[in-house]
Design an enzyme around this catalytic site. Structure first.
Site, PDB file in Angstrom:
ATOM      1  N   ASP A  16      45.919  46.653  -0.640  1.00 15.55           N
ATOM      2  CA  ASP A  16      45.653  47.987  -0.093  1.00 15.55           C
ATOM      3  C   ASP A  16      45.347  48.970  -1.226  1.00 15.55           C
ATOM      4  OD1 ASP A  16      45.379  49.963   1.757  1.00 15.55           O
ATOM      5  OD2 ASP A  16      47.497  50.073   2.311  1.00 15.55           O
ATOM      6  N   ASN A  18      41.987  50.211  -2.028  1.00 15.77           N
ATOM      7  CA  ASN A  18      40.626  50.210  -2.594  1.00 15.77           C
ATOM      8  C   ASN A  18      39.947  51.565  -2.395  1.00 15.77           C
ATOM      9  OD1 ASN A  18      40.994  47.507  -3.096  1.00 15.77           O
ATOM     10  ND2 ASN A  18      39.807  46.809  -1.319  1.00 15.77           N
ATOM     11  N   ARG A  20      41.310  54.600  -1.998  1.00 15.22           N
ATOM     12  CA  ARG A  20      41.867  55.651  -2.866  1.00 15.22           C
ATOM     13  C   ARG A  20      41.450  55.446  -4.318  1.00 15.22           C
ATOM     14  NH1 ARG A  20      47.599  54.775  -0.543  1.00 15.22           N
ATOM     15  NH2 ARG A  20      46.414  53.118   0.495  1.00 15.22           N
ATOM     16  N   HIS A  33      35.979  48.444  -2.689  1.00 12.96           N
ATOM     17  CA  HIS A  33      36.193  47.079  -2.197  1.00 12.96           C
ATOM     18  C   HIS A  33      35.628  46.050  -3.191  1.00 12.96           C
ATOM     19  CE1 HIS A  33      37.889  48.508   1.434  1.00 12.96           C
ATOM     20  NE2 HIS A  33      36.771  48.927   1.998  1.00 12.96           N
ATOM     21  N   TRP A  65      37.508  46.391  12.339  1.00  8.24           N
ATOM     22  CA  TRP A  65      36.208  46.584  13.005  1.00  8.24           C
ATOM     23  C   TRP A  65      36.015  48.045  13.398  1.00  8.24           C
ATOM     24  CZ3 TRP A  65      32.939  42.810  12.286  1.00  8.24           C
ATOM     25  CH2 TRP A  65      33.379  41.493  12.251  1.00  8.24           C
ATOM     26  N   ARG A  67      36.317  50.528  11.443  1.00  9.94           N
ATOM     27  CA  ARG A  67      35.786  51.287  10.304  1.00  9.94           C
ATOM     28  C   ARG A  67      34.283  51.514  10.464  1.00  9.94           C
ATOM     29  NH1 ARG A  67      39.376  50.322   4.959  1.00  9.94           N
ATOM     30  NH2 ARG A  67      41.372  50.336   6.014  1.00  9.94           N
ATOM     31  N   LEU A 127      45.287  25.737  -6.829  1.00  8.86           N
ATOM     32  CA  LEU A 127      45.758  26.797  -5.917  1.00  8.86           C
ATOM     33  C   LEU A 127      44.977  26.770  -4.596  1.00  8.86           C
ATOM     34  CD1 LEU A 127      47.274  29.801  -5.868  1.00  8.86           C
ATOM     35  CD2 LEU A 127      44.932  30.558  -6.140  1.00  8.86           C
ATOM     36  N   ARG A 190      54.256  48.894   5.190  1.00  9.20           N
ATOM     37  CA  ARG A 190      54.106  48.362   6.552  1.00  9.20           C
ATOM     38  C   ARG A 190      53.566  46.943   6.467  1.00  9.20           C
ATOM     39  NH1 ARG A 190      51.604  53.205   6.736  1.00  9.20           N
ATOM     40  NH2 ARG A 190      49.594  52.217   6.357  1.00  9.20           N
ATOM     41  N   LEU A 191      53.751  46.179   7.544  1.00  6.90           N
ATOM     42  CA  LEU A 191      53.205  44.813   7.573  1.00  6.90           C
ATOM     43  C   LEU A 191      51.785  44.795   8.132  1.00  6.90           C
ATOM     44  CD1 LEU A 191      56.285  42.764   8.784  1.00  6.90           C
ATOM     45  CD2 LEU A 191      55.508  43.198   6.458  1.00  6.90           C
ATOM     46  N   SER A 192      51.432  45.823   8.887  1.00  2.91           N
ATOM     47  CA  SER A 192      50.079  45.950   9.441  1.00  2.91           C
ATOM     48  C   SER A 192      49.554  44.657  10.065  1.00  2.91           C
ATOM     49  CB  SER A 192      49.102  46.438   8.364  1.00  2.91           C
ATOM     50  OG  SER A 192      49.510  47.681   7.876  1.00  2.91           O
TER      51      SER A 192
END
Ligand code: FPP
Length: 235
Positions: A16, A18, A20, A33, A65, A67, A127, A190-192
């Protein structure tokens, strides 16, 4: 001397901040982004070198969606480029890439690229990068419940052998261990709607750093905090 850090097997990140980050620099959101996507690439590489097994990231939520079309286009194009870079890189790269979330609203060309990359990297030993795209935890649980009901209806599974593990196999993350640590950047706590089934027992770590500024050392700091909590509360 710093304590030796022991990496958890699976770290999940809500990337979270990007917007700002971009605003502070008088840049467009899409530029934010883009910086976020570059940061993810670097971080995933370092995490892979350090021996992390699973890294899950929230790239686009079912709510995103809403946005602006320009921002959505920008994000989808970034994803296209991102997936293509991994496709071009598969020979030298030992990472596996998996995408979770809905597939039906993703444009067909991107969907094809994703499926191609998933197949190409399925056996890679490094990974596993799990990218959540058009993802919402409630949507995932609901889709799993529908598949589960269907399997019950056609007799594939029966009442006697149903438990949480059986249900987990219907989730997009089937076969992947739950994250031990969830990180959210940018000061929001928040978990959003991210991986709510999988993070039921995870440690939560919040930092004010904005996503494009969150580097490998910041992730290791989160791991140190996680290690200290494990030592305090571990059985
Ligand atoms: C939140 O920032 C971030 C997102 C909505 C998307 C995260 C996407 C990336 C890191 C880049 C694309 C990912 C890949 C895998 C190519 P925000 O815009 O909500 O930030 P703000 O709250 O500061 O406005």
């Amino acid at each position: 001397m710093k304590d030796k850090v022991s990496l958890p097997e699976h770290i999940a990140i809500i990337m979270d901040g990007n917007g700002r980050w971009a605003k502070k620099r008088f840049l467009t959101k899409t530029a934010g982004h883009k910086a976020g996507a570059q940061n993810l690439r670097k971080l995933a590489e370092s995490a892979n070198k350090a021996g992390l097994k699973y890294l899950s990231v929230y790239a686009f939520s079912t709510e995103n969606w809403k946005r602006s079309p320009a921002e959505i286009d920008g994000l989808m194009n970034l994803l296209r480029g991102y997936i293509q870079e991994y496709i071009d890189d598969t020979k030298k790269n030992d990472m596996r890439v998996m995408v979770i979330g809905r597939r039906d609203r993703i444009s067909p060309d991107l969907r094809e690229k994703i499926e191609y990359l998933e197949k190409l990297t399925a056996e890679k030993p490094g990974l596993t990068l799990v990218i959540a795209l058009d993802y919402g935890a409630r949507d995932e649980i609901f889709r799993a419940a529908k598949k589960f009901a269907k399997a019950c209806g056609n007799g594939t599974i029966t009442g006697d052998n149903i438990d949480e593990e059986v249900f987990s196999d219907f989730m997009d993350t089937a076969g992947i261990p739950d994250p031990q640590l969830l990180i959210r950047t940018s000061g929001e706590e928040r978990l959003s709607n991210f991986m709510m089934w999988q993070i039921a027992y995870s440690e939560l770590y919040f930092t004010d750093k904005l996503w494009p500024d969150f580097g490998f050392e910041d992730m290791m700091e989160a791991v140190r905090v996680y290690n200290a909590r494990e030592r305090r509360f571990g059985g």
